[in-house]
Write an enzyme that holds these catalytic residues in place. Structure first.
Site, short mmCIF file in Angstrom:
data_model
loop_
_atom_site.label_atom_id
_atom_site.label_comp_id
_atom_site.label_asym_id
_atom_site.label_seq_id
_atom_site.Cartn_x
_atom_site.Cartn_y
_atom_site.Cartn_z
N LYS A 1 12.99 -15.42 -9.68
CA LYS A 1 12.78 -14.34 -10.67
C LYS A 1 11.79 -14.79 -11.72
O LYS A 1 10.87 -14.07 -12.08
CB LYS A 1 14.08 -13.94 -11.38
CG LYS A 1 15.09 -13.11 -10.65
CD LYS A 1 14.64 -11.74 -10.25
CE LYS A 1 13.90 -11.74 -8.97
NZ LYS A 1 14.52 -11.47 -7.75
N GLU B 1 8.08 -15.32 -10.35
CA GLU B 1 7.32 -14.15 -9.88
C GLU B 1 6.91 -13.21 -11.00
O GLU B 1 5.91 -12.52 -10.90
CB GLU B 1 8.06 -13.40 -8.78
CG GLU B 1 9.30 -12.67 -9.22
CD GLU B 1 10.01 -11.96 -8.07
OE1 GLU B 1 9.35 -11.50 -7.15
OE2 GLU B 1 11.25 -11.88 -8.12
N ASN C 1 -2.08 2.01 5.68
CA ASN C 1 -1.20 0.94 5.24
C ASN C 1 -0.88 0.10 6.47
O ASN C 1 -0.43 0.63 7.47
CB ASN C 1 0.08 1.57 4.65
CG ASN C 1 1.18 0.55 4.39
OD1 ASN C 1 0.92 -0.64 4.28
ND2 ASN C 1 2.40 1.03 4.29
N GLY C 2 -1.18 -1.20 6.40
CA GLY C 2 -0.93 -2.06 7.56
C GLY C 2 -2.13 -2.94 7.82
O GLY C 2 -3.02 -3.07 6.98
N TRP D 1 -2.74 -2.66 -1.78
CA TRP D 1 -2.45 -4.08 -1.93
C TRP D 1 -3.37 -4.76 -0.94
O TRP D 1 -3.22 -4.61 0.27
CB TRP D 1 -0.98 -4.35 -1.60
CG TRP D 1 -0.57 -5.76 -1.87
CD1 TRP D 1 -0.11 -6.26 -3.06
CD2 TRP D 1 -0.56 -6.85 -0.93
NE1 TRP D 1 0.17 -7.59 -2.92
CE2 TRP D 1 -0.09 -7.99 -1.63
CE3 TRP D 1 -0.89 -6.99 0.41
CZ2 TRP D 1 0.05 -9.23 -1.04
CZ3 TRP D 1 -0.76 -8.23 1.01
CH2 TRP D 1 -0.28 -9.34 0.29
N CYS E 1 0.85 -1.18 0.00
CA CYS E 1 0.00 0.00 0.00
C CYS E 1 0.90 1.24 0.00
O CYS E 1 1.89 1.30 0.72
CB CYS E 1 -0.94 0.10 1.18
SG CYS E 1 -2.15 -1.21 1.24
N LYS F 1 6.03 -4.52 -3.62
CA LYS F 1 7.47 -4.39 -3.43
C LYS F 1 7.88 -4.49 -1.97
O LYS F 1 8.84 -5.15 -1.63
CB LYS F 1 7.90 -3.04 -4.00
CG LYS F 1 9.38 -2.77 -3.91
CD LYS F 1 10.12 -3.47 -5.00
CE LYS F 1 11.61 -3.33 -4.90
NZ LYS F 1 12.26 -4.46 -5.57
N HIS G 1 17.54 -36.99 -6.02
CA HIS G 1 16.72 -37.41 -4.88
C HIS G 1 15.25 -37.04 -5.08
O HIS G 1 14.50 -36.96 -4.11
CB HIS G 1 17.25 -36.78 -3.59
CG HIS G 1 18.66 -37.19 -3.29
ND1 HIS G 1 18.98 -38.45 -2.86
CD2 HIS G 1 19.83 -36.53 -3.43
CE1 HIS G 1 20.30 -38.54 -2.71
NE2 HIS G 1 20.84 -37.38 -3.06
N ARG H 1 4.13 -0.42 -4.70
CA ARG H 1 3.80 -0.94 -3.37
C ARG H 1 2.45 -1.65 -3.33
O ARG H 1 2.07 -2.23 -2.31
CB ARG H 1 3.78 0.21 -2.36
CG ARG H 1 5.09 0.94 -2.24
CD ARG H 1 4.95 2.09 -1.28
NE ARG H 1 4.77 1.63 0.07
CZ ARG H 1 5.76 1.41 0.92
NH1 ARG H 1 7.00 1.64 0.58
NH2 ARG H 1 5.52 0.98 2.14
N GLU I 1 17.53 -18.07 -6.76
CA GLU I 1 17.17 -16.72 -7.17
C GLU I 1 16.67 -16.72 -8.62
O GLU I 1 15.70 -16.02 -8.95
CB GLU I 1 18.38 -15.79 -6.98
CG GLU I 1 18.21 -14.35 -7.39
CD GLU I 1 17.10 -13.61 -6.66
OE1 GLU I 1 16.51 -14.13 -5.72
OE2 GLU I 1 16.80 -12.48 -7.11
#
Ligand code: F6R
Length: 611
Positions: free
Chosen positions: A488, A491, A99-100, A73, A2, A606, A507, A27, A484
Site C-alpha cells: 500500500k 504504490e 484495450n489489450g 494505460w 485502458c 486498476k 537474515h 483503468r 500488504e
C-alpha cells in the site's frame, strides 16, 4: 487497463463519453480521446488525464449522437497525443479504440507497410484498424465481416470498438480476453469496459463473451461468434447503485473505500453468517464442498493484494481444514509446467475478475483437470465466468487503484470458506466454530473502532511522511498483512517499503536499520506475540523507529514503541481483518501529505488486463 466507452442513441454523445471516461479513468490515465461521427468522423485526443482532454475541447463544437471514447494505460508507445486512442484507419473512414495487446502487430505492420500503408503512432491498435481496412478492401465484404476476418488473424487480447463513416448509426465491438459490457436502453445503447459508465442510464446489461462480435445501433444489438454464428444475448439486471461509484464527500475514493469497510465486510457476510442460528453458508460452495473436503491440496492463485489475501487463506486452510496449501503468483504459475493432481482444488482470487495473468493461470489449471473456485468482487467479470464455482465478495465497486475494501472482503470470504470446509471435515470443534461465527459478526464494529482513531494515525503519518524507506514486519497471520502494508505504502506514496516475516529480519534486512528507518510491527496478542516482542527489541537496540499495531491495552508494547496504534482484540485467525486497517490509513495519509495522487498512482492501473 485502458477504459473503453461508446454510445449510440438520441443524446449528445460527448457528455456521455466524457462522464464515462471519468468513471473509467482508474483503468488508465496516460491519455484520453474520443471520436464523434456526424457526417464526418472526427477524432480528438490528448496526453494526460480526461480533464486535460476536456479543457482542450472546451471551445470545440461537438455535436453527435454516436461516438467512442478511450482512456489509456500505455503498452506500445509512450503516453503522448499521437499514441492516444482513437486511431484512424489509413483512409480515415474508420476509427478504433482498443484495450489489450495485439501480439503479432509487428508482422501485420510489416505486411501493411509493404503494401504502402503508413502509420502515425507506435501502437499495436493503429495496426489493427489499418488491417481491418485492408481486409475489407481485399475481400470486398461488409465491415462486420472484415472485422471478423481480421480478428481471426490476430494473436493477443482485445476489446475493441470500431466506428465507421460509412455506418453513421452503428458501433462494431469485439472482445477476447478484455471485458466489454453493453448497456441496453430505450432507443440507445452504451458500451464500456465495465458497468460504471452505464448505470446512471440503465441497469440492463449484456456481457459480451470472448470471441464474439456485436453490431450495435440505437435500437438493436446483434451478437455473433467469431465463427459467424448468431447468439442470443442474456440481459442481466445490475444491482449496483450510482452512489457506490461516487466519492460522496470524501477527498478520494481510497479514503471512502477504507471507511466503507465496516459495511463492505458486513455485505460480504450478509445472508452467509448467522451466529445465533449457528449458520455459515456460501451458496457457491455447496456443489463443490465435497471436492474441498477431500482435497489433497489447495492451490491459490492471485496477483498483488489478492495474492496477499491468498497467503492469509493459506494459514486459515492449514490451521482449520488441515489441507496443504500453496499460494502462487498467477503470473509465475501460468508459465511453469505446474503439477496439478487429481484431488487438487484451485482457488483464484481477484477483485476485478479481469486480471490477465490470473485468467491465464485458471485456463492452464483447468486444462490440467483442476476444479477452480473463484473469489471475485466484480459481478459478471471474466474470472467468475471462467471458474467452475465461486463466491462473490460483494464489497461493492472499488475505484481507488490501491485495493483496500476488496482485501478485507476477500479475507472474509476465504475465512468463511476455510471454516465451512473445516466443519464439514470435522477438523474444528463445535465450540471453535461457534466462537468464530460470533467473532465474524463482531468484526465490522471493531473495524469502525479503528477508523475512529483516524486522527491519531494521521498524526503518525505526518511524522514519517518524509522517510525514504519503511519496513513492515509481522508473524503468522500478520505476515501477509505486513506485505500488504508495504505494498500500500509503496504504490501510492512511492516510498520504498518492504514487508517481511519479522523473524527473517535478522537474515538480512536488519542491516538496513538505523535511526532513520521506520519499522512498523504488527504485534497483536496472539501465538507469536512473545517472539515478535523480541524482534521489536532487536530493532530498538539498533535505534530503529518503532511503530506498533498492537492489541488494545498492551502495556508492554506501549513501553517499547515510539508510537502504538491499538486495535481491538479478536480471534487470532481474523486479526488480518483488523490489523490491515491502520496500515491502509497510514499509507493514505503519507501519500496525501507527499502530494501524491492516491486514486491514480503513477504507472498503475486498476484492472491489469495485459500481462
Ligand atoms: C494493489 C492492487 C493490485 C491488485 C492486483 C490484482 O493495491 O490493487 O496489486 O491487487 O493487480 O488485481 P485483481 O485483484 O483485480 O486481480
Amino acid at each position: 487497463m485502458c477504459g473503453i466507452v461508446a454510445y449510440t442513441g438520441y443524446r449528445e454523445a460527448y457528455p456521455v463519453l466524457l462522464k464515462g471516461l471519468k468513471r473509467l479513468e482508474y483503468r488508465g490515465y496516460d491519455s484520453a480521446g474520443i471520436a464523434l461521427l456526424n457526417g464526418d468522423l472526427n477524432v480528438y485526443k490528448k496526453k494526460g488525464k480526461v480533464s486535460d482532454l476536456e479543457s482542450h475541447l472546451k471551445e470545440t463544437q461537438l455535436h453527435s449522437t454516436i461516438g467512442v471514447g478511450h482512456t489509456r494505460w500505455a503498452t506500445h508507445g509512450q503516453p503522448n497525443d499521437v499514441n492516444a486512442h482513437p486511431h484512424y484507419s489509413f483512409n480515415k473512414r474508420l476509427a478504433i479504440i482498443h484495450n489489450g495487446i495485439i501480439e503479432n502487430y509487428n508482422v501485420l505492420k510489416q505486411d501493411l507497410t509493404n503494401k504502402g500503408y503508413q502509420f502515425l503512432s507506435e501502437t499495436d491498435s493503429e495496426v489493427l484498424v489499418h488491417f481491418i481496412e485492408d481486409v475489407q478492401a481485399n475481400s470486398n465484404c461488409s465491415l462486420e465481416e472484415a472485422i471478423r476476418l481480421a480478428l481471426h488473424q490476430v494473436v493477443g487480447a482485445y476489446a475493441i470498438v470500431v466506428i465507421s463513416k460509412d455506418h453513421p448509426d452503428t458501433l462494431f465491438a469485439a472482445r477476447k480476453g478484455s471485458p466489454l459490457v453493453i448497456g441496453v436502453g430505450k432507443g440507445e445503447h452504451f458500451l464500456a469496459s465495465d458497468a460504471t459508465p452505464i448505470i446512471e442510464y440503465t441497469s440492463d446489461v449484456i456481457y459480451l463473451d470472448d470471441l464474439e462480435i456485436a453490431v450495435i445501433t440505437k435500437d438493436k444489438v446483434s451478437i455473433k461468434s467469431l465463427d459467424d454464428v448468431l447468439t442470443t444475448p442474456y440481459v442481466h439486471t445490475l444491482e449496483m447503485e450510482l452512489e457506490a461509484i461516487e466519492k460522496n464527500g470524501f477527498d478520494h475514493f481510497m479514503l471512502k473505500e477504507i471507511f466503507e469497510q465496516p459495511k463492505s465486510v458486513k455485505d460480504s457476510m450478509r445472508g452467509r453468517v448467522n451466529a445465533a442460528k449457528g449458520h455459515l453458508l456460501l451458496g457457491g460452495l455447496r456443489d463443490y464442498l465435497n471436492k474441498l473436503v477431500h482435497a489433497q491440496r489447495v492451490v491459490i492463485l492471485g496477483c498483488g493484494t489478492s495474492w496477499h489475501a491468498g497467503l492469509v487463506a493459506e494459514y486459515l486452510f492449514e490451521e482449520f481444514a488441515r489441507i496443504p496449501v500453496e499460494v502462487e503468483y498467477a503470473s509465475e504459475f501460468r508459465y511453469r509446467n505446474p503439477i496439478i493432481n487429481e484431488g487438487d482444488v484451485v482457488i483464484a482470487i481477484s477483485q476485478s475478475g479481469e486480471t490477465a495473468d490470473t485468467l491465464a493461470a485458471i485456463e492452464l489449471a483447468k486444462s490440467k483437470g483442476a476444479i477452480i473456485f473463484g473469489v471475485c468482487n466484480v459481478v459478471g467479470s471474466s474470472i467468475p465466468r471462467a471458474t467452475h464455482a465461486g463466491a462473490y465478495t460483494h464489497a461493492g465497486p472499488e475505484i481507488g487503484v490501491a485495493s483496500t475494501k476488496a482485501f478485507t472482503a476477500q479475507v472474509t470470504v476465504l475465512s468463511m470458506m476455510a471454516i465451512i470446509v473445516a466443519r464439514a471435515k470435522g477438523t474444528i470443534t463445535e465450540s471453535q466454530y461457534q466462537e468464530l461465527l460470533v467473532e465474524f459478526e463482531n468484526i465490522p464494529a471493531k473495524i469502525q473502532r479503528i477508523l475512529d482513531k483516524h486522527a491519531q494515525i494521521e498524526y503518525i503519518a505526518d511524522i514519517f511522511k518524509d522517510a525514504r524507506n519503511f519496513l513492515f514486519l509481522g508473524r503468522g497471520y500478520n505476515f501477509p498483512v505486513a506485505l500488504e502494508g508495504a505494498l500500500k505504502l509503496k504504490e501510492i506514496s512511492y516510498i520504498h517499503a518492504e514487508g517481511y516475516p519479522a523473524a527473517e529480519m535478522k537474515h538480512g534486512p536488519i542491516a538496513l536499520i538505523d535511526e532513520e528507518m521506520p519499522v512498523v510491527f504488527i504485534a497483536t496478542r496472539d501465538s507469536s506475540y512473545e517472539k515478535i516482542i523480541s524482534n521489536i527489541q532487536e530493532v530498538r537496540a539498533r535505534k530503529g523507529r518503532v511503530i506498533v499495531v498492537a492489541t488494545e491495552g498492551d502495556a508492554l508494547v506501549e513501553k517499547m514503541a515510539e508510537f502504538v496504534i491499538e486495535i481491538p482484540h479478536t480471534h487470532e485467525a481474523l486479526v488480518p481483518l483488523l490489523s490491515v486497517i491502520p496500515l491502509q490509513i497510514l499509507s493514505y495519509h503519507i501519500a496525501v501529505m507527499r502530494g501524491c495522487n492516491v486514486d491514480q498512482p503513477r504507472n498503475l492501473a486498476k484492472s491489469v488486463t495485459v500481462e
